[in-house]
Design an enzyme around this catalytic site. Structure first.
Site, mmCIF file in Angstrom:
data_model
loop_
_atom_site.group_PDB
_atom_site.id
_atom_site.type_symbol
_atom_site.label_atom_id
_atom_site.label_comp_id
_atom_site.label_asym_id
_atom_site.label_seq_id
_atom_site.Cartn_x
_atom_site.Cartn_y
_atom_site.Cartn_z
ATOM 1 N N LYS A 296 -9.912 21.411 -4.138
ATOM 2 C CA LYS A 296 -9.018 21.634 -3.598
ATOM 3 C C LYS A 296 -7.311 22.009 -3.676
ATOM 4 O O LYS A 296 -6.874 22.667 -3.612
ATOM 5 C CB LYS A 296 -8.869 20.294 -2.732
ATOM 6 C CG LYS A 296 -9.694 19.491 -1.074
ATOM 7 C CD LYS A 296 -9.961 18.792 -0.794
ATOM 8 C CE LYS A 296 -10.624 19.006 0.563
ATOM 9 N NZ LYS A 296 -11.659 18.732 -0.518
ATOM 10 N N ASN A 499 2.421 -2.011 -7.471
ATOM 11 C CA ASN A 499 1.892 -3.630 -7.076
ATOM 12 C C ASN A 499 0.340 -3.963 -7.369
ATOM 13 O O ASN A 499 -0.195 -4.850 -7.632
ATOM 14 C CB ASN A 499 2.404 -4.237 -6.048
ATOM 15 C CG ASN A 499 3.745 -4.738 -5.791
ATOM 16 O OD1 ASN A 499 4.617 -4.216 -6.411
ATOM 17 N ND2 ASN A 499 4.172 -4.610 -4.873
HETATM 18 O O1 LIG Z 1 1.431 -1.884 1.684
HETATM 19 C C1 LIG Z 1 2.749 -2.888 0.604
HETATM 20 C C2 LIG Z 1 3.183 -2.597 1.208
HETATM 21 C C3 LIG Z 1 4.619 -2.963 0.361
HETATM 22 N N1 LIG Z 1 4.426 -3.057 -0.745
HETATM 23 C C4 LIG Z 1 5.734 -4.549 -1.272
HETATM 24 C C5 LIG Z 1 6.334 -3.248 -2.199
HETATM 25 C C6 LIG Z 1 7.479 -2.547 -1.723
HETATM 26 O O2 LIG Z 1 8.677 -1.936 -2.429
HETATM 27 C C7 LIG Z 1 7.903 -3.768 -0.886
HETATM 28 C C8 LIG Z 1 8.787 -3.000 0.125
HETATM 29 O O3 LIG Z 1 8.099 -2.335 1.044
HETATM 30 P P1 LIG Z 1 8.380 -1.405 2.090
HETATM 31 O O4 LIG Z 1 7.453 -0.747 2.502
HETATM 32 O O5 LIG Z 1 9.967 -1.840 2.345
HETATM 33 O O6 LIG Z 1 8.090 0.443 0.968
HETATM 34 P P2 LIG Z 1 9.629 0.107 -0.126
HETATM 35 O O7 LIG Z 1 9.266 0.510 -1.473
HETATM 36 O O8 LIG Z 1 11.398 -0.528 -0.238
HETATM 37 O O9 LIG Z 1 9.912 2.319 0.233
HETATM 38 P P3 LIG Z 1 11.124 2.365 1.746
HETATM 39 O O10 LIG Z 1 12.222 3.212 1.323
HETATM 40 O O11 LIG Z 1 9.848 3.380 2.382
HETATM 41 O O12 LIG Z 1 11.262 1.230 2.165
HETATM 42 O O13 LIG Z 1 7.032 -4.819 -0.462
HETATM 43 C C9 LIG Z 1 3.950 -4.172 -1.295
HETATM 44 O O14 LIG Z 1 3.386 -4.853 -1.919
HETATM 45 N N2 LIG Z 1 2.711 -3.166 -0.570
#
Ligand SMILES: O=c1ccn([C@H]2C[C@H](O)[C@@H](COP(=O)(O)OP(=O)(O)OP(=O)(O)O)O2)c(=O)[nH]1
Ligand SMILES: [Mg+2]
Length: 560
Positions: A296, A499
């Site tokens: 792909k 993570n």
């Molecule tokens: O399936 C998941 C989703 C999130 N997290 C942890 C890592 C992540 O950084 C944090 C906060 O989640 P969020 O969904 O807010 O992700 P983000 O990294 O902050 O990205 P965004 O800018 O979309 O909020 O929780 C996990 O361990 N597993």
DNA sequence: AACCAGCATGT
DNA sequence: ACATGC
DNA sequence: GGTT
């Protein structure tokens, strides 16, 4: 999946498989979200009553497959995981041929009393809510079948390609592939054994694989230390990544989470590989990229397009379920349920579908919550929460984690971690903090919280800055005891991919990592934890990295 | 053919 | 038990 | 989807 099984002579095995089947039936009957009056009426028309239906997955898209499965049960049929002597109908793809079916089912001959029917029959039945005649959809007559089977058996080495008619993607690929090898892949693969430090399957491999000329293996051997730190203006393989991300999204929303997982892992590998992929060999050398994905990727490089993606994305199903899944609280299952119930627009959903409280909020704030905010706005939200917390108790620590802490320029939400150094004053904080934030109108909607806050660990909600023209933003708050701060920080800082990598490493080392603790001496059997192990002391994030045996990585370097 | 993280909350 | 989300 |  629901195929490859015992010859017809075998009686079914007892025990495990039966339990699984029973389990599946139970599950599928519990449809989420409740049903409208319309579908309740439909449920009474059990036109598939008594039919034992087996679907052969080969050639049938997972998306359709799952809908079939659900609908079969809904309309009174019995969905079968495998072929047994009770099977009355076998549903196959339109292109299925009898010899291939026999190989799949390990049949020596075709059992009598079983109808083998093309999937369009089932589609028609579901559409008409009626048990249509299958005459026009059955595979060819018996004599022909037996013969073709015998021929196959004689030929022994039957590698007959099922793709007889129409186009065959594979054939279109292979010639092009041959153009690519401008490289001698002599020293291509895996020169290093990084068994010990295999901290992220995708990333560890990606780097060592890349340097064809790089003699240095120094610290970069572990992607952990160098991975995502540099923001590039030009992202290599941008188009490839974009296409694969769309594929991943489509599969996620069709509840094929592991296929989606596979795509995401390949995407992560591509992002870590900071150079332009130019050949099939480049692609397939990456950990997490197999032959099919390399095909792909190669197609995208050559044509700029991915036919498979265009095919899927152009369907009504994909468009609609993707749109529904963008509502907070709506996942693949609900999106597809609504689709099969005939819903096609958000407006229609509002009037006619059965939404839970969270989904109503998600729908009402659909446009705002789909957008990401600037880093600057996220900083203001962090500040607002911090000040509110410290009015309650000046000793409280509140900091934004997630993408904000990783230094991203835009944030999908704000993830605020709250704790207290004395190890006990974090208790009862939710009640006061949420009250404070609500009081001023900062919090506009709750999504996930707890009424009495007695055992609450997280809050998910919506806030809005008291500014002209501000938009609704997602806000996550966790409150943690101070002795869990390091693991909580790790968790809440992410990324999610990072993570999961760390946690995979922990597993490989007989440990287990969560937002609460890093445990050692974990005993697993059949994938399940038998012994939870004992928590290790983790005073700092650094200590967690050290215990895992990997170099410390700053938040910016965890952006996988 | 098994595994792909581990957990909190809502229904 | 399942869906959804972090 | 990929890897083991
Ligand atoms: O399936 C998941 C989703 C999130 N997290 C942890 C890592 C992540 O950084 C944090 C906060 O989640 P969020 O969904 O807010 O992700 P983000 O990294 O902050 O990205 P965004 O800018 O979309 O909020 O929780 C996990 O361990 N597993
Ligand atoms: Mg976030």
């Amino acid at each position: 999946m629901a195929s490859r099984n015992m010859p017809s002579t075998n009686k079914r095995k007892r025990g495990k498989n039966e339990d699984l089947d029973a389990e599946k039936c139970k599950k599928s009957k519990l449809e989420p979200g409740g049903n409208s009056a319309k579908s309740t009426a439909e449920n009474n028309n059990r036109f598939l009553n008594g039919l034992h239906i087996l679907i052969i997955s080969a050639g049938i898209q997972k998306f359709r497959f799952d809908i079939f499965k659900k609908q079969i049960i809904k309309y009174g049929g019995i969905y079968m995981e495998k072929f047994t002597d009770e099977t009355s109908h076998i549903i196959v793809d339109e292109k299925m041929e009898l010899d291939r079916l026999c190989r799949i089912l390990k049949w020596d001959s075709i059992p009598t009393g079983v109808k083998i029917i093309k999937s369009l029959w089932l589609s028609g039945c579901l559409k008409d809510n009626n048990l249509n005649s299958s005459a026009n959809f059955e595979l060819d007559n018996q004599e022909f079948r037996v013969q073709s089977v015998k021929n196959d058996l004689l030929n022994d080495n039957v590698k007959v390609e099922p793709s007889t008619s129409n186009y065959s993607p594979k054939n279109e690929h292979s010639p092009t592939k041959d153009h690519s090898p401008k490289k001698d892949h002599s020293s291509k693969k895996a020169a290093y054994s990084d068994a010990d430090s295999d901290y992220d399957e995708a990333n560890d491999r990606a780097l060592p694989a890349s340097p064809k000329g790089h003699k240095h293996i120094p610290t970069e051997k572990w992607v952990c230390s160098a991975a995502s730190s540099d923001k590039k203006k030009e992202i290599p393989n941008k188009n490839v990544i974009a296409k694969l991300e769309e594929m991943a999204k489509n599969y996620k929303n069709s509840a094929d989470k592991w296929r989606s997982f596979g795509y995401q892992k390949a995407i992560a590998a591509l992002k870590t590989y900071n150079k332009e992929i130019t050949t099939y060999e480049d692609a397939v050398a990456l950990r997490g990229v197999g032959k099919k994905l390399a095909d792909k990727i190669w197609e995208i490089i050559q044509t700029g397009e991915l036919r498979k993606l265009n095919e899927i994305s152009s369907t009504d199903e994909a468009k609609t379920t993707n749109m529904f899944s963008d509502i907070w609280g709506v996942g693949a299952t609900t999106a597809r349920l609504w689709y099969t119930q005939g819903h096609r627009t958000l407006a229609n959903l509002e009037k006619n579908a059965n939404l839970n409280r969270q989904q109503k909020v998600g729908l009402r704030l659909y446009d705002d919550l789909k957008e990401r905010m600037t880093r600057e706005e996220a900083g203001k939200i962090e500040q607002y929460v911090k000040e509110t917390a410290q009015k309650i108790n000046p000793g409280l620590i509140a900091m934004a984690c997630g993408s904000y802490r990783r230094g991203k320029q835009t944030c999908g939400d704000v993830d605020v971690l709250v704790t207290h150094p004395d190890g006990k004053s974090h208790k009862g904080v939710f009640q006061k903090l949420l009250h404070g934030l609500h009081e001023t109108g900062f919090l506009t909607d709750d999504l996930v919280t707890q009424d009495d806050h007695s055992t609450q660990q997280k809050y998910l909600g919506v806030c809005k800055l008291p500014e002209e023209g501000s938009q609704h933003r997602r806000l996550d708050i966790i409150v943690v005891p101070h002795n869990e701060l390091a693991c909580a920080l790790m968790y809440f800082t992410g990324s999610a991919h990072f993570n999961r990598s760390c946690r995979n490493l922990a597993i490989a080392k007989g440990m287990s990592l969560s937002e609460h603790s890093l445990n050692t001496g974990v005993i697993r059997s059949h994938g399940e934890k038998i012994n939870k192990g004992t928590p290790l002391p983790t005073p700092t994030e650094e200590s967690v990295f050290e215990l895992l045996g990997i170099p410390y990585r700053s938040p910016q370097e965890r952006d996988h």
